[in-house]
Design an enzyme around this catalytic site. Structure first.
Site, PDB file in Angstrom:
ATOM      1  N   SER A 119       0.896  -1.299   0.026  1.00 33.77           N
ATOM      2  CA  SER A 119      -0.085   0.108  -0.098  1.00 33.77           C
ATOM      3  C   SER A 119       0.948   1.290  -0.039  1.00 33.77           C
ATOM      4  O   SER A 119       0.194   2.398  -0.345  1.00 33.77           O
ATOM      5  CB  SER A 119      -0.979   0.090   1.068  1.00 33.77           C
ATOM      6  OG  SER A 119      -0.175  -0.214   2.419  1.00 33.77           O
ATOM      7  N   HIS A 123      -5.347  -3.108  -2.759  1.00 31.72           N
ATOM      8  CA  HIS A 123      -5.123  -2.083  -4.006  1.00 31.72           C
ATOM      9  C   HIS A 123      -4.726  -2.747  -5.179  1.00 31.72           C
ATOM     10  O   HIS A 123      -4.554  -1.946  -6.370  1.00 31.72           O
ATOM     11  CB  HIS A 123      -3.754  -1.207  -3.291  1.00 31.72           C
ATOM     12  CG  HIS A 123      -4.003  -0.569  -2.224  1.00 31.72           C
ATOM     13  ND1 HIS A 123      -4.423   0.857  -2.150  1.00 31.72           N
ATOM     14  CD2 HIS A 123      -3.774  -0.608  -0.999  1.00 31.72           C
ATOM     15  CE1 HIS A 123      -4.641   1.246  -1.152  1.00 31.72           C
ATOM     16  NE2 HIS A 123      -4.201   0.362  -0.283  1.00 31.72           N
ATOM     17  N   LYS A 178     -12.086   0.764  -2.405  1.00 36.78           N
ATOM     18  CA  LYS A 178     -10.868   1.502  -3.109  1.00 36.78           C
ATOM     19  C   LYS A 178     -11.489   1.400  -4.529  1.00 36.78           C
ATOM     20  O   LYS A 178     -12.565   2.377  -4.995  1.00 36.78           O
ATOM     21  CB  LYS A 178      -9.598   0.853  -3.010  1.00 36.78           C
ATOM     22  CG  LYS A 178      -9.255   1.082  -1.358  1.00 36.78           C
ATOM     23  CD  LYS A 178      -8.069   0.075  -1.158  1.00 36.78           C
ATOM     24  CE  LYS A 178      -7.633   0.358   0.058  1.00 36.78           C
ATOM     25  NZ  LYS A 178      -8.454   0.241   1.291  1.00 36.78           N
TER      26      LYS A 178
END
Length: 384
Positions: A183, A211, A243
Site C-alpha cells: 500500500s 489495492h 477503493k
C-alpha cells in the site's frame, strides 16, 4: 477521571513534540480529479477511488434504489437480521468476479484481515507475514499470536526467507500472509514464486489484494489475473470494495469450507452490524461496470503508464507511485509546496513508513486527464 485527562495531555504533548500530529483534510465534494478540499479547489492525487466509481451514476443509483427498498441500515449482524438479498448478491458477484467458490463480506478490509487470522489460527499454527504488510494484517497476526499461533516476520518480498522458514517447520500448519499490492510503495508481491514455495511445503497462502482489486490485471481482477495464476490462485484472497470499486467493505474469497468456518467463527463477521444494503448494491453495480464494455480499467492503466513515463520510471504496474523524499520535514514542505500549486498529495511519514524514509504517495485515477497528469509531473520535477 483525572488520570485519563493527564494521560491524554502527556500522550499528545509527546506526539506533537515528535512532529507526528495529523489532521484530516475535509472534502466538500466527491473524490473527483478536481475536488474541494479544506475549502480550496485542488487536483486530487491521493485517493483510492482509482476507477472513479464512487461518483459513477450507475453506482450511486443502485445504492439509492437499495436504500429505498431495504432501508438505510441492515439492523443487525449477519447471523441475526443483517443479511438481505443485497448482501447475498454482493458476495455471489464478488466470488464470480474473482473466480472463487465463495466470498464472505465484511464491513471493511481491516475487519476482514483481522477476522480471518483470528478465526483460522491457534496453537500449532505458524504464520509468516511480510515485513511491509498492511497494519490490519499486523494486528490480525497479533490476535492470532494471542490465540496461541506463532508469528514470524520475513523481509519484504523475500521468497527465499519464506522457503527457509517453511523448511524449518515441516510438520506445522503454516499460513503465509502478504499484501498483493503493497500500500505504500506500490510494488507487487512475487505471487508466482510465493505460490510455488507454499505448494512445495504444504503451506496455505493468504493475499490481501486491497489495492489490486480493480486496478491490476488486464480486466482489473487483481494480482491473480496480473500473474495469470487463475489455475493456482491463493487459498485466501481479500479484496476490497472501498477503493477501486468506490463503495465500502471487503470480501474474503476462498473455498466453501473455509468460508463457512469464517461465517461461524470470525468475530468481526459474527458480532458486527453488517454493511448497509446500499453498500452491497453499490458493490454489485461496480463489479458489473468493471466486467462490462464500459470498464474504466484500461483508462486507469493508460494514466498510470503516462505518469510513470513522465517521471522517468519506465514500466509500473500499480496506481500507487511513491516519490521518495527521506526526511520527514522535507516531505511536509514538499507536500505544502504541491498544495500551493493546487495539487493534493499528502506526505507519508513515520509510523506509516520507517523513519527517514518519508514519501509523497501519489495515486492515479482513471478519471484524471492527460493535462492533469502532465502538470503533476512538472510540479514534482520542480521540487527536485
Amino acid at each position: 477521571m483525572a488520570w485519563l485527562e493527564d494521560f491524554s495531555d502527556d500522550t499528545l504533548d509527546t506526539w506533537r513534540a515528535a512532529g507526528l500530529e495529523r489532521f484530516p483534510a475535509t472534502f466538500s465534494t466527491a473524490q473527483l480529479p478536481t475536488s474541494t478540499i479544506d475549502g480550496r479547489e485542488m487536483v486530487l492525487f491521493s485517493s483510492s477511488n482509482y476507477l472513479g466509481l464512487a461518483e459513477h451514476p450507475r453506482v450511486v443509483a443502485a445504492a439509492v434504489r437499495a436504500t429505498r427498498t431495504l432501508g438505510a441500515g441492515s439492523g443487525g449482524s449477519r447471523l441475526t437480521t443483517g443479511t438481505t438479498i443485497a448482501h447475498l448478491a454482493a458476495e455471489a458477484d464478488f466470488a464470480r468476479f474473482l473466480g472463487y467458490p465463495s466470498a464472505v463480506l465484511y464491513s471493511s478490509g481491516f475487519a476482514a484481515n483481522t477476522g480471518v487470522l483470528q478465526a483460522l489460527a491457534g496453537p500449532g499454527t505458524l504464520i509468516l507475514s511480510d515485513a511491509l504488510n498492511h497494519a490490519s494484517l499486523i494486528d490480525g497476526c497479533r490476535l492470532a499470536k494471542a490465540s496461541g499461533a506463532e508469528v514470524k516476520v520475513y523481509p519484504n518480498r523475500d521468497v527465499a526467507a519464506v522457503d527457509d522458514a517453511l523448511q524449518a517447520h515441516p510438520t506445522r500448519r503454516c499460513l503465509v500472509v502478504t499484501d498483493g499490492v503493497f500500500s505504500m510503495d506500490g510494488t507487487l508481491a512475487p505471487l508466482q514464486e510465493l505460490t510455488r514455495v507454499c505448494r512445495a511445503h504444504g503451506a496455505a497462502l493468504m493475499v490481501d489484494d486491497a489495492h489490486g482489486t480493480g486496478t491490476v490485471g488486464e480486466s482489473g481482477r487483481g494480482i491473480v489475473e496480473h500473474f495469470r495464476m487463475e489455475e493456482d490462485a491463493p487459498d485466501i484472497l481479500v479484496a476490497t470494495a472501498s477503493k477501486a470499486l468506490g463503495a465500502e467493505g471487503a470480501v474474503v474469497a476462498t473455498s466453501e469450507g473455509v468460508a463457512h468456518v469464517l461465517r461461524q467463527r470470525s468475530r468481526p463477521y459474527v458480532f458486527s452490524t453488517s454493511p448497509a444494503p446500499a453498500t452491497c448494491a453499490a458493490i454489485s453495480e461496480a463489479l458489473e461496470i468493471v466486467s462490462g464494455p464500459e470498464s474504466p480499467v484500461a483508462a486507469l492503466h493508460d494514466n498510470v503508464e503516462r505518469l510513470a513515463e513522465r517521471l522517468g520510471w519506465g514500466g509500473w504496474d500499480s496506481p500507487i507511485l511513491p516519490v521518495p523524499v527521506g526526511d520527514e520535514s522535507r516531505a511536509m514542505e514538499a507536500s505544502a509546496a504541491l498544495k500551493e500549486a493546487e495539487f493534493f498529495v499528502p506526505a507519508i511519514r513515520w509510523p506509516t513508513v520507517p523513519r527517514g524514509r518519508a514519501i509523497l504517495r501519489v495515486t492515479v485515477m482513471a478519471t484524471h486527464t492527460p493535462e492533469q497528469i502532465d502538470a503533476l509531473a512538472g510540479a514534482l520535477g520542480a521540487l527536485a
